[in-house]
Design an enzyme around this catalytic site. Sequence first.
Site, PDB file in Angstrom:
ATOM      1  CD  GLU A  78     -27.504   1.158  -0.892  1.00 30.39           C
ATOM      2  OE1 GLU A  78     -28.717   1.068  -1.139  1.00 30.39           O
ATOM      3  OE2 GLU A  78     -26.860   0.254  -0.335  1.00 30.39           O
ATOM      4  CG  HIS A 109     -27.598  -0.668  -4.047  1.00 29.54           C
ATOM      5  ND1 HIS A 109     -26.313  -0.945  -3.666  1.00 29.54           N
ATOM      6  CD2 HIS A 109     -28.393  -1.511  -3.346  1.00 29.54           C
ATOM      7  CE1 HIS A 109     -26.329  -1.927  -2.779  1.00 29.54           C
ATOM      8  NE2 HIS A 109     -27.583  -2.281  -2.568  1.00 29.54           N
TER       9      HIS A 109
HETATM   10  C1  BG6 Z   1     -28.506  -2.849   0.622  1.00 27.71           C
HETATM   11  C2  BG6 Z   1     -29.465  -3.337   1.679  1.00 27.71           C
HETATM   12  O1  BG6 Z   1     -28.990  -1.662   0.071  1.00 27.71           O
HETATM   13  O2  BG6 Z   1     -28.393  -3.831  -0.412  1.00 27.71           O
HETATM   14  C3  BG6 Z   1     -28.969  -4.668   2.211  1.00 27.71           C
HETATM   15  O3  BG6 Z   1     -29.562  -2.379   2.705  1.00 27.71           O
HETATM   16  C4  BG6 Z   1     -28.788  -5.662   1.081  1.00 27.71           C
HETATM   17  O4  BG6 Z   1     -29.883  -5.156   3.172  1.00 27.71           O
HETATM   18  C5  BG6 Z   1     -27.874  -5.048   0.030  1.00 27.71           C
HETATM   19  O5  BG6 Z   1     -28.227  -6.854   1.587  1.00 27.71           O
HETATM   20  C6  BG6 Z   1     -27.624  -5.943  -1.194  1.00 27.71           C
HETATM   21  O6  BG6 Z   1     -28.814  -6.349  -1.749  1.00 27.71           O
HETATM   22  P1  BG6 Z   1     -28.824  -7.327  -3.002  1.00 27.71           P
HETATM   23  O7  BG6 Z   1     -30.268  -7.658  -3.250  1.00 27.71           O
HETATM   24  O8  BG6 Z   1     -28.213  -6.584  -4.150  1.00 27.71           O
HETATM   25  O9  BG6 Z   1     -28.008  -8.517  -2.601  1.00 27.71           O
END
Ligand code: BG6
Length: 313
Positions: free
Chosen positions: A271, A167
């Site tokens: 990602e 991510h």
């Molecule tokens: C992204 C998702 O990878 O991560 C989104 O596609 C999400 O939908 C974002 O809002 C952040 O996620 P988190 O759990 O770290 O707030």
Amino acid sequence: MSGEKPPVEFCKGVNGLDKVVLREAKGSSAEVYLYGGQVTSWKNDQGEELLFVSSKAIFKPPKAIRGGIPICFPQFSNNGPLEQHGFARNRFWSIDTDPPPFPTNTSNKAFVDLILKPSEEDLKIWPHSYEFRLRVTLGPGGDLMLTSRIRNTNNDGKPFSFTFAYHTYFSVSDISEVRVEGLETLDYLDNLQEKQRFTEQGDAITFESEVDKIYLGTPTKIAILDHEKKRTFVLRKDGLPDAVVWNPWDKKAKAMADFGDDEYKHMLCVEAAAIEKPITLKPGEEWKGRLELSTVPSSYCSGQLDPQRVLQG
Ligand code: BG6
């Protein structure tokens, strides 16, 4: 003097959390927290930070660190019964002192091997035995490489399936001056429209509002062009067919406690992932997913960037 510092240093980070600093002779560096097995910094030889970490990031378990490269495993997003993005990003990883050999032996000195195995509590929420090995390497040219090896160590004969993402939060100077190349014309699932499938139209991916898309069947190379900085991130990946592109924009940014109201202007998540087709491993089988990040200078050519130059890098 950076030359005097070791290529790998174990020390304490924010709130006394264990971290590992990787340094390369020409001055680039990276930091990895054992909490989450998460890269939280990647700097070039000028000392410029290339990853985004929110100024409001909470370095306190069980909250995942907002920024850097969280590992989403064994579930991406809310595509399943587990907590959002799985649990690997809020577990304490260990240093892997005896990792199995990598097929290609490199002369890189700045690397660290981490390992995550399930605890008794984890087995209650995801009843599978696994070994997740993560190697983070800073290459001699300042490139950042992450290799994940996940092995099914179940002794009940059962396979398991998972989805996965690196991510990555890239630091950009101004999101409205950023363009992504390599995803044009591809199909994607739109998380903002009940995960419906669409085909990307137009010849350039630029940003003027919230975006949360899972591009499918993506090429092994994707470029993020930061016009203002005249810098291009090049992302190379292996074993990871999908690519998520996410920016929360103003409204969602305000709703996140660990994200500054205006910080969406200075970040973009691209990602490398395996989401549409979950990975299934039988006992004894291992999966490998690799991400390599580098930067190249980019320049304007009569008002337009030349995609060929960028993608041939
Ligand atoms: C992204 C998702 O990878 O991560 C989104 O596609 C999400 O939908 C974002 O809002 C952040 O996620 P988190 O759990 O770290 O707030």
